[in-house]
Design a protein around this motif. Structure first.
Motif, PDB file in Angstrom:
ATOM      1  N   SER A   1     -16.704  18.798  -5.743  1.00 31.76           N
ATOM      2  CA  SER A   1     -16.449  17.465  -6.309  1.00 31.76           C
ATOM      3  C   SER A   1     -15.010  17.236  -6.730  1.00 31.76           C
ATOM      4  CB  SER A   1     -17.442  17.071  -7.413  1.00 31.76           C
ATOM      5  OG  SER A   1     -17.099  17.605  -8.647  1.00 31.76           O
ATOM      6  N   LYS A   2     -14.128  18.209  -6.447  1.00 26.92           N
ATOM      7  CA  LYS A   2     -12.686  17.948  -6.397  1.00 26.92           C
ATOM      8  C   LYS A   2     -11.989  17.572  -7.703  1.00 26.92           C
ATOM      9  CE  LYS A   2     -13.456  16.357  -1.718  1.00 26.92           C
ATOM     10  NZ  LYS A   2     -13.669  15.151  -0.943  1.00 26.92           N
ATOM     11  N   PHE A   3     -12.425  18.192  -8.776  1.00 25.08           N
ATOM     12  CA  PHE A   3     -11.614  18.135  -9.997  1.00 25.08           C
ATOM     13  C   PHE A   3     -10.606  19.276  -9.929  1.00 25.08           C
ATOM     14  CE2 PHE A   3     -15.357  15.858 -11.391  1.00 25.08           C
ATOM     15  CZ  PHE A   3     -14.906  14.947 -12.346  1.00 25.08           C
ATOM     16  N   TYR A   4      -9.384  19.034 -10.397  1.00 30.00           N
ATOM     17  CA  TYR A   4      -8.354  20.079 -10.413  1.00 30.00           C
ATOM     18  C   TYR A   4      -7.584  20.039 -11.714  1.00 30.00           C
ATOM     19  CZ  TYR A   4      -9.007  20.016  -5.335  1.00 30.00           C
ATOM     20  OH  TYR A   4      -9.527  20.068  -4.083  1.00 30.00           O
TER      21      TYR A   4
ATOM     22  N   PHE B   1      -4.930  15.576   1.651  1.00 34.71           N
ATOM     23  CA  PHE B   1      -5.779  15.808   0.491  1.00 34.71           C
ATOM     24  C   PHE B   1      -6.794  14.686   0.371  1.00 34.71           C
ATOM     25  CE2 PHE B   1      -5.894  18.051  -3.689  1.00 34.71           C
ATOM     26  CZ  PHE B   1      -5.474  19.296  -3.281  1.00 34.71           C
ATOM     27  N   HIS B   2      -7.955  14.836   0.830  1.00 34.82           N
ATOM     28  CA  HIS B   2      -8.574  16.009   1.450  1.00 34.82           C
ATOM     29  C   HIS B   2      -8.912  15.707   2.888  1.00 34.82           C
ATOM     30  CE1 HIS B   2      -9.191  16.693  -2.834  1.00 34.82           C
ATOM     31  NE2 HIS B   2      -9.356  17.954  -2.565  1.00 34.82           N
TER      32      HIS B   2
ATOM     33  N   GLU C   1      -8.366  10.059  -9.134  1.00 33.40           N
ATOM     34  CA  GLU C   1      -8.950   9.537 -10.371  1.00 33.40           C
ATOM     35  C   GLU C   1      -8.395  10.275 -11.591  1.00 33.40           C
ATOM     36  OE1 GLU C   1     -13.281   7.857  -8.904  1.00 33.40           O
ATOM     37  OE2 GLU C   1     -13.197   9.888  -9.750  1.00 33.40           O
TER      38      GLU C   1
ATOM     39  N   TRP D   1     -10.122  13.959  -6.976  1.00 35.42           N
ATOM     40  CA  TRP D   1     -10.120  13.168  -5.748  1.00 35.42           C
ATOM     41  C   TRP D   1     -11.541  12.723  -5.435  1.00 35.42           C
ATOM     42  CZ3 TRP D   1      -6.007  15.980  -6.879  1.00 35.42           C
ATOM     43  CH2 TRP D   1      -4.757  15.561  -6.397  1.00 35.42           C
ATOM     44  N   THR D   2     -11.665  11.505  -4.954  1.00 33.76           N
ATOM     45  CA  THR D   2     -12.985  10.999  -4.586  1.00 33.76           C
ATOM     46  C   THR D   2     -13.287  11.371  -3.148  1.00 33.76           C
ATOM     47  OG1 THR D   2     -12.265   8.899  -3.638  1.00 33.76           O
ATOM     48  CG2 THR D   2     -12.508   8.977  -6.032  1.00 33.76           C
TER      49      THR D   2
ATOM     50  N   ARG E   1      -8.960   4.656 -11.073  1.00 34.46           N
ATOM     51  CA  ARG E   1      -8.951   5.072  -9.674  1.00 34.46           C
ATOM     52  C   ARG E   1      -7.732   4.487  -8.967  1.00 34.46           C
ATOM     53  NH1 ARG E   1     -14.392   3.946  -6.670  1.00 34.46           N
ATOM     54  NH2 ARG E   1     -15.059   5.566  -8.115  1.00 34.46           N
TER      55      ARG E   1
ATOM     56  N   TRP F   1       0.830  -1.211   0.000  1.00 37.65           N
ATOM     57  CA  TRP F   1       0.000   0.000   0.000  1.00 37.65           C
ATOM     58  C   TRP F   1       0.861   1.256   0.000  1.00 37.65           C
ATOM     59  CZ3 TRP F   1      -4.692   1.244  -1.319  1.00 37.65           C
ATOM     60  CH2 TRP F   1      -5.199   2.494  -0.927  1.00 37.65           C
ATOM     61  N   THR F   2       0.461   2.198  -0.763  1.00 38.66           N
ATOM     62  CA  THR F   2       1.208   3.434  -0.944  1.00 38.66           C
ATOM     63  C   THR F   2       1.658   4.033   0.394  1.00 38.66           C
ATOM     64  OG1 THR F   2       1.085   5.664  -1.859  1.00 38.66           O
ATOM     65  CG2 THR F   2      -1.017   4.647  -1.252  1.00 38.66           C
TER      66      THR F   2
ATOM     67  N   ARG G   1     -20.445  12.925 -13.709  1.00 35.61           N
ATOM     68  CA  ARG G   1     -20.018  11.631 -14.222  1.00 35.61           C
ATOM     69  C   ARG G   1     -20.999  10.519 -13.950  1.00 35.61           C
ATOM     70  NH1 ARG G   1     -14.702  10.101 -11.536  1.00 35.61           N
ATOM     71  NH2 ARG G   1     -16.044   8.550 -10.568  1.00 35.61           N
TER      72      ARG G   1
ATOM     73  N   ASN H   1     -10.253   2.787  -0.265  1.00 37.44           N
ATOM     74  CA  ASN H   1      -9.325   3.503   0.611  1.00 37.44           C
ATOM     75  C   ASN H   1      -9.879   3.587   2.036  1.00 37.44           C
ATOM     76  OD1 ASN H   1      -7.115   5.046   1.338  1.00 37.44           O
ATOM     77  ND2 ASN H   1      -7.306   6.437  -0.403  1.00 37.44           N
TER      78      ASN H   1
ATOM     79  N   ASN I   1     -10.836   9.929  -0.746  1.00 34.83           N
ATOM     80  CA  ASN I   1      -9.430  10.296  -0.920  1.00 34.83           C
ATOM     81  C   ASN I   1      -8.688   9.433  -1.914  1.00 34.83           C
ATOM     82  OD1 ASN I   1      -9.935  12.109   1.259  1.00 34.83           O
ATOM     83  ND2 ASN I   1      -9.666  10.361   2.620  1.00 34.83           N
ATOM     84  N   ASN I   2      -9.416   8.794  -2.807  1.00 34.00           N
ATOM     85  CA  ASN I   2      -8.736   8.165  -3.925  1.00 34.00           C
ATOM     86  C   ASN I   2      -8.528   9.203  -5.016  1.00 34.00           C
ATOM     87  OD1 ASN I   2      -8.262   5.445  -3.180  1.00 34.00           O
ATOM     88  ND2 ASN I   2     -10.460   5.042  -3.385  1.00 34.00           N
TER      89      ASN I   2
ATOM     90  N   GLY J   1      -5.370   4.306  -5.242  1.00 32.25           N
ATOM     91  CA  GLY J   1      -5.217   4.582  -3.824  1.00 32.25           C
ATOM     92  C   GLY J   1      -4.202   5.681  -3.603  1.00 32.25           C
ATOM     93  N   LEU J   2      -4.398   6.443  -2.555  1.00 32.62           N
ATOM     94  CA  LEU J   2      -3.498   7.539  -2.252  1.00 32.62           C
ATOM     95  C   LEU J   2      -3.572   7.706  -0.743  1.00 32.62           C
ATOM     96  CD1 LEU J   2      -1.876   9.584  -4.010  1.00 32.62           C
ATOM     97  CD2 LEU J   2      -3.785  11.149  -3.753  1.00 32.62           C
TER      98      LEU J   2
END
Ligand code: SRM
Ligand code: SRM
Ligand code: SRM
Ligand code: SRM
Ligand code: SF4
Ligand code: SF4
Ligand code: SF4
Ligand code: SF4
Ligand code: SF4
Ligand code: SF4
Ligand code: SF4
Ligand code: SF4
Lengths: 428, 411, 411, 428
Positions: free
Chosen positions: A98-101, A123-124, B126, B119-120, B90, A20-21, A173, B165, B123-124, B92-93
């Motif tokens: 909805s967190k698009f950047y 984040f976040h 995409e 971000w989902t 998607r 896992w990261t 989406r 996540n 916190n994933n 993991g982060l």
């Protein structure tokens, strides 16, 4: 760079292993590439792993001029060992709905944060903010200045105020969405900037918006005012696509169960029988739904998204008062408005909201959430102040105790009684 | 379908010009004068308008999506009424990430997904792509994108019948009230159940959450499995400090059980106002410490992790549910918390084997009965799992319906 | 199978000799001396041993019964392992009955059922017979056994999927705290739903209960349909009497909501201790009156009947359930309470038409949803049905799952 | 007889109409045949129908020497109008378990009651007593003397003591019974005569005994200590009889649904699918039950009594604390002992009972029921004092709030802490 002070962190290093990261590896890499704050953070974490106690002091009050929130003060309680994180305040930045950047935005943000802070993000945050952890008091005002002037961004909420609203991805989406979740989120955030930045409430207040009852932003568990999409008319059925599911041409639940052999799709067992209201009928050829009995749980739609879709007469169900346990125990939100059309400028919702706030500001105790106030005063009182007609949809079931309050005006003759008259009829 | 014209005058409606300009590190120092904080000040701007960050395909098909399909775990294909298609990858982060990793993410997004990342709500991360070739390249790239220690920087998964996540809070990395660490415990758990992140083999979605104290910053109270930091020692009181750092009436009012009472003590011959804690009434909620820094609770021996299970959020089939406390305490064992991760894994595996398709963990437990849940998961039942707080009565078993289980076998 | 030998020395083990002696009206007057109450006194005898009253067939087959069958509504045939058979004829009976009717019952029992009569837990009367001929004769007799006013003295029924006897309490015929009458209201209701007593046409058993005040002497809190006497005016206080007839601290402590406070008033220049009621906090439970006669609540305009539904006792299929308050108040309309009986009948008929076989009323309502229950039964929903007492939160609807109904049609 | 005073009772007379057995007609007949009390009772009832208020005074304290219960004082508040019911006390007489009576007994009782009281019964009271309503204070001692000497009978309970235990018909007639309900009822009544007659408790205490989970005496809703029969082994199945049900030779539920056409019996739909645990299987030939998953709800046995029977390893489930609403709201009883063998002299049950009473007498407030005390102190405390091991069967589900109490002895290091040491590690 030459004077980077590395700490010995054998325990934290263990967390670099495994698939896992690894946040530890990321912090280490950033530290190695020049951030003393990251190295000190790892060092202090190692110390916590030794002591099994946090090494952050109880947060002091810091902030930017004119705002009552958005910054959480944080100081190390071992500043001598880890000087670069002696101050380590949090900045909550209001995320775009909805967190698009764009990468342009993100890169610029990185530039600023490396310059003015630790370079560490969260984040976040759980509420939804872009959270930046780790800066010092003297950086707060310049940082706010940068944010507003160089990004057109603003702080999110903290303290006894409106918190940063958030929403699911919605129509951007998702084919299930009955609401323009982002649009609502944006509009509420903009309308209530003052409430968001200047604490005037007894405690925090949260809006969250989900486009349908799947509730992908967990509004029903975490917000004072969950706004959840629903529909009033009929589930749209594409009978051909239903057949395609039945004949195995389409994968149930869009393929969400693909890694296990659950046997061939069985519409009776997997849809009809699992419908909580048993309002679906399948005769081998046609799927029928008795929509008046449907509670719009989404199950059938989730299983056959290419065949079934929410209706077209869409709107929101509004609930109230979800919260975490402190003080009275956790609450899920209670259904208040079964259906409300959600069209700009969302006047009905806002009128309702302001009635809630007025009452809460009048009656709420210090640090009493709206949900707790509703519990303390009773749902009937809440309905009265928010001018909602009581309907059975608001309760799982009617009360079982007989302890009903009646008002003096509801009972003929009121509460004045004539003792002498009574005793004339009834000897003591 | 999305009409945002009414927001045209909002300053954040279009930030594209600003974003073209590089960050100016000297700008604030030059323009902000601490003595005149209101000069040039901008306030109440709110966030930038979301739509400007949408990928093109989303701008075009907003509200027109028709259906979706999981191409493989972690990859969703959306199809629009217009015929347009959008693939979502998607990953993991960890929530805690640095500008380093963020810049790498930007590189990837620039290369594969038109310069947009999302971000989902869990916190994933995409990436949105529109053609299969790019999709394949992106996936291939991510599979080999690793940290020095060997972990995947951006593991693919988190869709369908999986464990997505693990949402969590700050822990020892940043908060003042935690009873355990967040990031370390979560990393350890995620490693343990990693196979379920990138696959679709569970009976339903399984959501794991983590909060480091009873404040529960997150949806721990409604998660399939929750790990919760708990204190077990009452606060102690710093008599010599409390008067200067706390409002004593607020500290007293903070306690839901009225265990904090005002008191007066003598220090160096001077009478000092302070508080006393009735330790037998304390339930270690930490609310007094939230209000008063001179009442710390954290303690290496007292603190640890409770496990809750069976909560859910969605309204699918059954209604949303609270998580239930099934293990009141496991000691903190940094850096890997083996006792916690072991039991979490056991619960996941027992559930995976035993539950029906579409059945969430809490619905499974309710169906088989909690006595059977404990038995199957081989978890000892603790008196502490019997409620004795405000609404306790509603959880008592008021029927003769129960199952025989290991608990009754030797009556 | 029943061994009672250990009770042989109990004085009530065998009362047959005593029963052979006629009642001696002068016995006590001759033998009891009020000045020496302990002389010849017998105490703590307890009840007579049950087994001696059993019919022969029951003595013989105790614990050996194999199965049963309803020969017709009101008539149960029990078969023993031994092959013996016992028919039970069940009859409705008002709980309030006189020695007149009792003697007639004895006549019948002597003639048809071997001199034994039994009462059920719902106050029905049962005759046990062992041959079909007697059974037929008994049934024929009962069908024509009527009161002067025309009502059946002992209507046959109360078995199977029926409405059995309405259990009730004392009401205006004997109690001091009632908010309504019991016997009259019950007779009126029983007349209205009479067809369901002597037939097997409901989806399941339907139990109606009645209690005349919130003390609920009975299982009103767990009945399919309950009629409950309710007060709606706070008690008034007889200042001039309270000191002599009540213990003021007990009256104060009696109030669950702390609405009763000690007070002092002047009567004829003398300071008198009394209490005051905070009328806005009163929920009319009557507990203060129970403790203190100088605080009466009864009031013609205030009192009436609430309707509760959906409770049950048995553990069959679903677990026991509380009744839910669906109509907070209907005025008292003696002697026939038409508004109450009408709505009860409507609920019964709606349930009868709509529920599944084996489905109790509360399970039906839960299945169709309470919004639908109100709609189908054509009962207006009242704010008063929303709980606001101690465990109120657990009854709130914390989901988006609900049905459209008449209540939402005109939103 | 000649001086009988009849009252004009037009409203009460309405209650003589209609098919259901009329208490009014019975009272009238008895009155007409010589009981002034019955006529006065009708008269006072008519007055109540006019006034819509009771005409009984708040009960005074009356009783028999040496007993603290069994008699409820009752006086008319219009004694001048209805002198023969001016005193109208209630006598609660302890019924024989499961309420079989010989006519000899009943006739003799009538003789006594006509002589010493109103001739009006309440057969039976809700608790289970033979209740006689209507006598005067001077009759109480002679009546008690008669009862004991001429009947070998005794008073039942009232006041803050053990109340008259009661039970279902059990093995006397019912094939489902897993308990000798009457024997248990009798034994408890005899063992605890002192507790029954001499108030020593904070409030009332009730035992009720049902032979199986159908709970025909409503123990789970109405008693402080419901004792309910159950079994530990397997449901006995007669496969031939199952076939007979399936083929319509036997009527489902013993014919309880005979007056309506529910269609032919469908074992799948009516039994297998309704089994709450879904632990039954039917392949068209054989019925199988996974007994370990069965919760002994009785449904299948009720539907096919000639084919299915409870197991043979029988005993009781003991619950605690059911009660009516006053004060804290109604309670159903909570499961405490999942299984206990019930053999004379029921030692385990009695030991448990006495632990409950000791604790309750120690901790209970005035007029606090055992059920309320359990709520106030918490179920875990109750389990500790009654020495029961906590098991999951006691709860519907584990707690959802995290507010756990720990004892000092459970936490290593206890609660003494060293502030100076703490601050050495953590700067304030
Ligand atoms: C940063 C964040 C956790 C995270 O890692 O993401 C957070 C962090 C803190 N929360 Fe929280 N809460 C955060 C989301 C939540 C949520 C989740 C949500 O909003 O969806 C909840 C549960 C939902 C709710 O509101 O009930 C939550 C419930 C609490 C509570 C308990 C409130 C209650 O009524 O029960 C407290 C206690 C308090 O306010 O004093 C609290 C208090 C705190 C404080 C301020 C600590 C304190 O005792 O004062 C923490 C500051 C930590 C720090 O170092 O920055 N935080 N907090 C989240 C905010 C980030 C953001 O803005 O996006
Ligand atoms: C991307 C995201 C929304 C967002 O705005 O970010 C999202 C996206 C989708 N959700 Fe969700 N859900 C997202 C968080 C949630 C949450 C909230 C949470 O987990 O904190 C929930 C509530 C979880 C709960 O009940 O505890 C949630 C409960 C669902 C459900 C109901 C699942 C169930 O069995 O109860 C569905 C329906 C389904 O899976 O068939 C659903 C379905 C979907 C669909 C299929 C909707 C669609 O057509 O686009 C999306 C892909 C699902 C998938 O990946 O399996 N989504 N979804 C969130 C992704 C989180 C992540 O990274 O893992
Ligand atoms: C005679 C009596 C016991 C006694 O000691 O007096 C009795 C006798 C029987 N009961 Fe009962 N029950 C008796 C009161 C009860 C009660 C208590 C009450 O009503 O106050 C209950 C609980 C009611 C509730 O749940 O609210 C009760 C719930 C049952 C049930 C479960 C019914 C259900 O669908 O939930 C059964 C099973 C059945 O009917 O198939 C049952 C079954 C039976 C059987 C078939 C048992 C047997 O094999 O002998 C008996 C005949 C049933 C019938 O008449 O339909 N008995 N039964 C009681 C008759 C009362 C009356 O006069 O009407
Ligand atoms: C006679 C009887 C009603 C009947 O018509 O059958 C009765 C009559 C009274 N009950 Fe009761 N209760 C009767 C069975 C019950 C039951 C049912 C049961 O035992 O199964 C209950 C509910 C179960 C329970 O115990 O919770 C019951 C719950 C109450 C209560 C509320 C107790 C509570 O804790 O909530 C009171 C109030 C009190 O004790 O002060 C009460 C009080 C009373 C008093 C003594 C009135 C008072 O305020 O002091 C009534 C005397 C009336 C009179 O004129 O004789 N009565 N009472 C029942 C006793 C007859 C018998 O011995 O067989
Ligand atoms: S809540 Fe509904 S609309 Fe929103 S993303 Fe989830 S499934 Fe789609
Ligand atoms: S949405 Fe849910 S309730 Fe409605 S038809 Fe589909 S499965 Fe049934
Ligand atoms: S859960 Fe508690 S310790 Fe963790 S971030 Fe929230 S307030 Fe801090
Ligand atoms: S930790 Fe909670 S219960 Fe304990 S004293 Fe502090 S506020 Fe009270
Ligand atoms: S319910 Fe109330 S009024 Fe009726 S008998 Fe019981 S105590 Fe008396
Ligand atoms: S009736 Fe009940 S609530 Fe009202 S004052 Fe009396 S005891 Fe209190
Ligand atoms: S409770 Fe059970 S054993 Fe007793 S009579 Fe009812 S069905 Fe028979
Ligand atoms: S008794 Fe109930 S739970 Fe057991 S097998 Fe029969 S129907 Fe199922």
């Amino acid at each position: 760079m030459a004077d980077l002070k590395k700490h010995d962190t054998p325990m934290v290093d263990e967390l670099k292993k495994g698939p896992w990261t690894s946040f530890a590896d990321d912090l280490q890499t950033r530290g190695d590439s020049g951030s003393q704050a990251c190295l000190d953070l790892l060092g202090q974490l190692e110390l916590s792993y030794n002591d099994k106690e946090t090494h952050w002091k109880h947060g002091g009050i810091v902030g930017v001029f004119g705002y009552g929130g958005g910054v959480i003060g944080r100081y190390s309680d071992v500043p001598d060992k880890f000087p670069s994180i002696a101050h380590f305040h949090t900045i909550r930045v209001n995320q775009p709905a909805s967190k698009f950047y764009s990468t342009k935005f993100l890169r610029k943000l990185c530039d600023m944060w490396d310059h003015r802070g630790s370079g560490v993000f969260n984040f976040h945050g759980s509420t939804g903010d872009m959270v930046m952890i780790g800066t010092s008091t003297d950086q707060l005002e310049p940082l706010f200045f940068d944010l507003t002037h160089q990004f057109d961004m603003d702080l999110g909420g903290s303290g006894s105020n409106l918190r940063t609203p958030s929403c699911c991805v919605g129509k951007a989406r998702c084919e299930f969405s009955c609401l323009d979740t982002q649009a609502i989120c944006y509009d509420l955030t903009m309308t209530y900037q003052d409430e968001l930045h200047r604490p005037a409430f007894p405690y925090k207040y949260k809006f969250k918006i989900s486009g349908c009852p799947n509730d992908c932003v967990a509004a029903i568990a975490r917000s004072c005012c969950p706004i959840i999409g629903t529909w009033r008319d009929e589930i749209r059925i594409d009978q051909k696509a239903v057949q395609a599911y039945v004949h195995g041409e389409l994968k149930p639940n869009a393929g969400a169960f693909s890694d296990r052999d659950w046997g061939p799709f069985d519409i009776q067992k997997e849809v009809i029988d699992l419908c909580p209201t048993k309002c679906m009928y399948w005769d081998g050829k046609e799927l029928k739904i008795d929509n008046r009995e449907c509670t719009r749980c989404m199950h059938c739609i989730n299983v056959m998204p290419a065949a079934l879709r929410p209706g077209l007469d869409v709107g929101a169900t509004i609930l109230a008062g979800a919260k975490a346990p402190i003080l009275e125990g956790a609450q899920l939100a209670t259904l208040i408005i079964p259906f409300i059309k959600m069209e700009y400028p969302y006047t009905e919702l806002k009128e309702y909201t302001e009635l809630v706030w007025d009452w809460w500001m009048e009656e709420g105790r210090n640090r009493e959430r709206v949900g707790e106030l509703i519990q303390r005063k009773g749902l009937p009182t809440f309905l009265r102040v928010t001018k909602r007609k009581p309907i059975p949809q608001m309760v799982k079931e009617p009360r079982s105790n007989p302890y009903v309050f009646w008002g003096e005006d509801e009972v003929p003759g009121g509460w004045k009684r004539d003792l002498a008259e009574f005793r004339k009829k009834h000897a003591a | 379908m999305l009409d945002s014209s009414m927001y045209k005058d909002d300053i954040g409606y279009d930030v594209s010009e600003l974003m073209e300009k590089p960050y100016d590190p000297d700008f604030a120092d030059k323009n902000y004068d601490p003595k005149k904080p209101m000069q040039n000040r901008l306030t109440d701007l709110g966030p930038p308008h979301f739509a400007q960050f949408f990928p093109e395909v989303i701008k075009k098909n907003y509200g027109e999506w028709k259906t979706h399909e999981f191409v493989q775990p972690g990859v969703i294909k959306y199809t629009s009424e217009s015929g347009d298609v959008c693939y979502v990858v998607r990953c993991g982060l960890p929530r805690i990430l640095t500008t380093n990793l963020m810049r790498e993410i930007c590189d990837i997004a620039d290369k594969y997904s038109g310069g947009v990342a999302r971000w989902t709500t869990r916190n994933n991360l995409e990436f949105h792509v529109t053609d299969e070739g790019t999709l394949k390249d992106l996936i291939d790239f991510l599979k080999s994108f690793k940290h020095p220690g060997g972990s995947y920087k951006l593991p693919i998964g988190g869709t369908g019948a999986c464990i997505s996540n693990i949402v969590h809070t700050q822990g020892w990395i940043h908060c003042h009230t935690p009873a355990t660490d967040a990031s370390g415990l979560v990393k350890s758990t995620a490693d343990e159940i990693f196979e379920y992140f990138g696959s679709h083999k569970l009976p339903a979605k399984l959501r794991i959450s983590m909060a480091c104290c009873l404040n529960m910053c997150g949806a721990v109270h409604c998660s399939d499995i929750a790990m919760l930091g708990v204190h077990r020692k009452p606060p102690f009181v710093e008599d010599d400090r409390i008067g200067s750092v706390c409002e004593i009436p607020l500290a007293v009012a903070a306690c839901p059980l009225g265990a904090v009472k005002p008191a007066t003590v003598e220090i160096d011959g001077k009478k000092v106002k302070t508080v006393r804690v009735n330790q037998n009434r304390c339930m270690f909620c930490g609310n007094c410490y939230t209000m008063c820094p001179a009442m710390p609770l954290a303690d290496a021996q007292g603190d640890g992790v409770a496990i809750l299970v069976g909560g859910k959020i969605s309204n699918r089939i059954t209604t949303p549910k609270f998580s239930k406390l099934i293990i009141p305490y496991i000691p903190n064992e940094p850096p890997r918390w083996p006792s916690v991760t072991k039991v979490v894994k056991r619960i996941v595996e027992t559930y995976a084997k035993d539950a029906h398709k579409y059945e969430r963990l809490g619905d499974w437990a309710a169906r088989i009965g909690w006595e059977r849940f404990y038995e199957k998961c081989d978890i000892p039942f603790s008196e502490k799992s019997i409620d004795d707080y405000r609404l306790a009565y509603d959880t008592y078993h008021t029927t003769t319906q129960f199952k025989w289980s290991s608990h009754t076998d030797n009556l």
